[in-house]
Design a protein around this motif. Structure first.
Motif, PDB file in Angstrom:
ATOM      1  N   GLY A 244       9.801   7.659  -9.721  1.00 17.19           N
ATOM      2  CA  GLY A 244      10.900   8.474  -9.224  1.00 17.19           C
ATOM      3  C   GLY A 244      10.875   9.885  -9.770  1.00 17.19           C
ATOM      4  O   GLY A 244       9.905  10.309 -10.405  1.00 17.19           O
ATOM      5  N   PRO A 245      11.911  10.563  -9.473  1.00 21.72           N
ATOM      6  CA  PRO A 245      12.002  11.976  -9.833  1.00 21.72           C
ATOM      7  C   PRO A 245      11.826  12.217 -11.325  1.00 21.72           C
ATOM      8  O   PRO A 245      12.259  11.426 -12.143  1.00 21.72           O
ATOM      9  N   TRP A 246      11.220  13.308 -11.572  1.00 21.61           N
ATOM     10  CA  TRP A 246      11.012  13.677 -12.968  1.00 21.61           C
ATOM     11  C   TRP A 246      12.258  14.367 -13.491  1.00 21.61           C
ATOM     12  O   TRP A 246      12.937  15.106 -12.789  1.00 21.61           O
ATOM     13  N   THR A 247      12.467  14.154 -14.754  1.00 24.94           N
ATOM     14  CA  THR A 247      13.595  14.829 -15.396  1.00 24.94           C
ATOM     15  C   THR A 247      13.082  16.060 -16.130  1.00 24.94           C
ATOM     16  O   THR A 247      11.869  16.215 -16.348  1.00 24.94           O
ATOM     17  N   ALA A 248      13.990  16.900 -16.483  1.00 26.83           N
ATOM     18  CA  ALA A 248      13.621  18.099 -17.219  1.00 26.83           C
ATOM     19  C   ALA A 248      12.981  17.724 -18.548  1.00 26.83           C
ATOM     20  O   ALA A 248      12.036  18.370 -19.011  1.00 26.83           O
ATOM     21  N   ALA A 249      13.492  16.689 -19.127  1.00 26.42           N
ATOM     22  CA  ALA A 249      12.941  16.275 -20.414  1.00 26.42           C
ATOM     23  C   ALA A 249      11.497  15.807 -20.250  1.00 26.42           C
ATOM     24  O   ALA A 249      10.633  16.126 -21.070  1.00 26.42           O
ATOM     25  N   GLU A 250      11.275  15.088 -19.218  1.00 30.25           N
ATOM     26  CA  GLU A 250       9.910  14.632 -18.966  1.00 30.25           C
ATOM     27  C   GLU A 250       8.991  15.820 -18.704  1.00 30.25           C
ATOM     28  O   GLU A 250       7.864  15.859 -19.184  1.00 30.25           O
ATOM     29  N   ASP A 251       9.505  16.727 -17.963  1.00 33.84           N
ATOM     30  CA  ASP A 251       8.714  17.924 -17.696  1.00 33.84           C
ATOM     31  C   ASP A 251       8.349  18.626 -18.995  1.00 33.84           C
ATOM     32  O   ASP A 251       7.207  19.059 -19.189  1.00 33.84           O
ATOM     33  N   ALA A 252       9.325  18.725 -19.831  1.00 36.61           N
ATOM     34  CA  ALA A 252       9.099  19.418 -21.098  1.00 36.61           C
ATOM     35  C   ALA A 252       8.037  18.699 -21.921  1.00 36.61           C
ATOM     36  O   ALA A 252       7.146  19.327 -22.507  1.00 36.61           O
ATOM     37  N   ILE A 253       8.148  17.423 -21.935  1.00 31.91           N
ATOM     38  CA  ILE A 253       7.168  16.647 -22.683  1.00 31.91           C
ATOM     39  C   ILE A 253       5.770  16.843 -22.113  1.00 31.91           C
ATOM     40  O   ILE A 253       4.797  17.047 -22.843  1.00 31.91           O
ATOM     41  N   LEU A 254       5.717  16.785 -20.844  1.00 24.01           N
ATOM     42  CA  LEU A 254       4.411  16.934 -20.199  1.00 24.01           C
ATOM     43  C   LEU A 254       3.839  18.317 -20.452  1.00 24.01           C
ATOM     44  O   LEU A 254       2.650  18.478 -20.773  1.00 24.01           O
ATOM     45  N   MET A 255       4.677  19.299 -20.336  1.00 25.12           N
ATOM     46  CA  MET A 255       4.191  20.661 -20.554  1.00 25.12           C
ATOM     47  C   MET A 255       3.712  20.832 -21.986  1.00 25.12           C
ATOM     48  O   MET A 255       2.680  21.471 -22.237  1.00 25.12           O
ATOM     49  N   GLU A 256       4.460  20.285 -22.828  1.00 24.63           N
ATOM     50  CA  GLU A 256       4.082  20.366 -24.236  1.00 24.63           C
ATOM     51  C   GLU A 256       2.723  19.710 -24.475  1.00 24.63           C
ATOM     52  O   GLU A 256       1.854  20.229 -25.164  1.00 24.63           O
ATOM     53  N   TYR A 257       2.595  18.601 -23.842  1.00 25.82           N
ATOM     54  CA  TYR A 257       1.341  17.873 -24.006  1.00 25.82           C
ATOM     55  C   TYR A 257       0.161  18.681 -23.466  1.00 25.82           C
ATOM     56  O   TYR A 257      -0.884  18.801 -24.101  1.00 25.82           O
ATOM     57  N   VAL A 258       0.346  19.221 -22.313  1.00 26.46           N
ATOM     58  CA  VAL A 258      -0.746  19.980 -21.707  1.00 26.46           C
ATOM     59  C   VAL A 258      -1.054  21.215 -22.528  1.00 26.46           C
ATOM     60  O   VAL A 258      -2.209  21.621 -22.667  1.00 26.46           O
ATOM     61  N   LYS A 259      -0.017  21.782 -23.058  1.00 26.73           N
ATOM     62  CA  LYS A 259      -0.226  22.950 -23.915  1.00 26.73           C
ATOM     63  C   LYS A 259      -1.154  22.593 -25.069  1.00 26.73           C
ATOM     64  O   LYS A 259      -2.065  23.328 -25.425  1.00 26.73           O
ATOM     65  N   LYS A 260      -0.891  21.479 -25.614  1.00 24.05           N
ATOM     66  CA  LYS A 260      -1.661  21.069 -26.777  1.00 24.05           C
ATOM     67  C   LYS A 260      -3.055  20.569 -26.425  1.00 24.05           C
ATOM     68  O   LYS A 260      -4.030  20.897 -27.076  1.00 24.05           O
ATOM     69  N   HIS A 261      -3.097  19.781 -25.424  1.00 27.88           N
ATOM     70  CA  HIS A 261      -4.355  19.095 -25.142  1.00 27.88           C
ATOM     71  C   HIS A 261      -5.074  19.585 -23.893  1.00 27.88           C
ATOM     72  O   HIS A 261      -6.191  19.149 -23.616  1.00 27.88           O
ATOM     73  N   GLY A 262      -4.420  20.399 -23.187  1.00 27.67           N
ATOM     74  CA  GLY A 262      -5.058  20.862 -21.967  1.00 27.67           C
ATOM     75  C   GLY A 262      -4.924  19.843 -20.846  1.00 27.67           C
ATOM     76  O   GLY A 262      -4.427  18.739 -21.044  1.00 27.67           O
TER      77      GLY A 262
END
Length: 564
Positions: A41-59
């Motif tokens: 289902g729909p992503w939440t802002a928190a999930e987005d933040a987590i994902l972005m953070e992850y990508v920032k770190k790990h690419g």
DNA sequence: AATCCTTTCAACCGCGCTCGC
DNA sequence: GGCGAGCGCGGTTGAAAGGAT
């Protein structure tokens, strides 16, 4: 319709989605085995933040690791999608610009539903976005009974598709050749399209080999661009770029409904029953009945599309670009971009009253595109011979037996056509240019209103005699044609069998296929022969067969080469 | 105001390809 | 060569908003 963007959504998230993805119940709850149920289902802002953070770190990449390392209860796939479609930097949000829309249309005409590849040409746009956009556009146009592609796009698609038909004998569709596809089959030139400038009738010189084919339609567009006539919308013909003809069953045949505007001209280099003179509306109008009489060139997709009635039915329009034409799309005037809405609106009136087709014409019913094909091919074959002989004599008179029966040729400016006569055309002497420039034109007067009187016209030294008077359509001929040329008949009769066709029989079949093969040029012709020789179930030995397009399962007419 | 219909968009699903083992 | 993981792509679905009745 304004719709909440993702950002907006995030700011107005439902209560149950605002909570931390790690704590929220529902989809992400752990099951009885203690395994994490991946949230859907729909992503939440928190999930987005987590994902972005992850990508920032790990690419990017290694998406399956996201769940493990970040605690995000989303599968890798979902993460990748979310990132690619919403979180990735430089994403463009909001409605497509007009320019983007044009690009999409052009790209789709070339690539079909290759959303990802299309997205590559639209910085900041995602495949999903484009896909959604396209689908909605299709629906809209479908409802409106409009063609998907403006004529120029069709032309380009044909041209480019044709170019990428076969590269070095390699099958461009073969798997595992992405690079090949990219660089050959689906190549989108950096230098781009002729921006859908319909009124220009521009011929691209970048691909001269097909300019001779494009030209007629382009000129038609030019000629009709300002006309209020029906029939100017060239069909989305072929999507050769998608599949090679021989393997795809992609038909170069597309139906026009009301008007006879299916571009045989584009597919086979035949010209069209339109007078190029945009001012001569009467002329064009007078042509229509005859055109109509030719059966409306309808390709039946299970339905008998009536040329006289726009197809508003929901024929699934999954189009690989130029494969399909809603019958109701024809008979429309092409007007310049802006595409989309504007395009949607410029064809609101399928042929009606004065343009009603088929009913009383020489064709008792719209036997369809194949009908036209047969006659065109026959005419072509004959005409081609004439033209060939003319090369030496330059004075022969063409009496196209069935041309008037199938379609009048465009009496447009042959000289201008010659301008686009490209000697390098792979289609060589068989194509539009040679044929048309030499033999072209049965005048616009080959309309039903004129057909009662013999008509002879000389164009570029070639006398053309329209058949009307001396080749009236007798009931026998009508019956014969109906029997033989209707798609249904083709499908069910022995017509497809070698030389065993009833009625029309092998002779005409051979004539037709021979003409087609000739038009296709040696290269393609041999391809077809090979395919025929292969004798696959989907590739009857010769003639035309209705099958389905391999990439979208849309019904399609496939042409087979003449057997030796 | 309520209901239904249409449109749009985000997300999911399944398939196929590539790559490494 | 076979197998599985990872990934990308295209098709489909479903929710939500807006419009129409």
């Amino acid at each position: 319709m304004s719709r909440m963007t993702n950002e907006g959504k995030d700011s107005v998230l439902p209560k149950d989605q605002i909570e931390s993805p790690l704590t929220e119940e529902g989809n992400s709850a752990r099951n009885v085995n203690g395994q994490t149920n991946l949230k859907k289902g729909p992503w939440t802002a928190a999930e987005d933040a987590i994902l972005m953070e992850y990508v920032k770190k790990h690419g990017e990449g290694n998406w399956n690791a996201v769940q493990k390392h970040s605690g995000l209860s989303r599968c890798g796939k979902s993460c990748r999608l979310r990132w690619a479609n919403h979180l990735r930097p430089n994403l463009k949000k909001g409605a497509f610009t007009q320019e983007e829309e044009q690009i999409i249309i052009e790209l789709h005409s070339k690539m079909g539903n290759k959303w990802a590849r299309m997205a590559a040409h639209l910085p900041g746009r995602t495949d999903n976005e484009i896909k959604n956009y396209w689908n909605t556009r299709i629906k809209r146009r479908q409802r409106a009974g409009l063609p998907l592609y403006p004529p120029e796009v069709s032309s380009h698609a044909y041209r480019d598709g044709h170019r990428s038909f076969k590269i070095g004998g390699a099958d461009c569709r073969s798997k595992g050749h992405h690079d090949h596809l990219l660089h050959n089959c689906y190549e989108i030139p950096d230098v781009t399209f002729d921006r859908l400038k319909p009124s220009q009738g521009r011929i691209s010189n970048s691909v001269p080999e097909l300019a001779d084919i494009i030209t007629p339609s382009a000129m038609l567009m030019k000629g009709l661009g300002d006309s209020s006539q029906y029939g100017s919308f060239s069909s989305p013909l072929i999507h050769h770029g998608q599949k090679r003809l021989r393997e795809s069953s992609t038909s170069p045949l597309y139906s026009g409904s009301g008007r006879n505007d299916f571009s045989f001209s584009e597919s086979f280099g035949l010209s069209f029953p339109f007078d190029s003179d945009p001012n001569d509306i009467n002329k064009n109008q007078q042509q229509q009945p005859l055109n109509d009489a030719q059966g409306g060139h309808t390709l039946s997709y299970g339905n008998n599309f009536s040329a006289s009635k726009p197809s508003t039915g929901a024929v699934k329009l999954e189009l690989p670009s130029l494969q399909y034409i809603d019958s109701g799309s024809w008979g429309i005037i092409y007007s310049p971009p802006p595409l989309l809405e504007s395009v949607d609106t410029f064809i609101q009136s399928p042929p009606t009253a004065g343009t009603t087709v088929g009913s009383n014409s020489t064709s008792p019913r719209n036997s369809g595109l194949l009908d036209a094909l047969l006659h065109e091919a026959k005419a072509l074959s004959g005409a081609k011979n004439h033209c060939s002989s003319e090369k030496s004599s330059n004075s022969s008179t063409v009496t196209p037996d069935d041309i008037a029966d199938s379609s009048t040729l465009n009496a447009c400016d042959a000289a201008e056509w010659d301008n686009y006569n490209d000697p390098l055309s792979p289609l060589g002497h068989t194509t539009a240019t040679s044929f048309l420039s030499k033999c072209t034109p049965i005048s616009a007067s080959g309309s039903s209103l004129d057909e009662q009187k013999p008509h002879i016209e000389t164009v570029t030294g070639c006398e053309i005699k329209s058949e009307a008077a001396d080749r009236a359509l007798t009931p026998e001929r009508e019956r014969e044609r109906d029997t033989i040329t209707s798609p249904d008949a083709l499908l069910t009769s022995d017509w497809l069998e070698q030389g065993s066709g009833s009625g029309y029989g092998g002779k005409d079949q051979v004539v037709m296929t021979g003409a087609i093969a000739a038009l296709l040029g040696d290269d393609l012709s041999s391809d077809y022969k090979q395919m025929a020789a292969a004798g696959t179930s989907s590739a009857p030995s010769q003639g035309w067969v209705l099958g389905s397009c391999p990439w979208n399962n849309m019904p399609a007419v496939c042409q087979m080469s003449e057997l030796p």
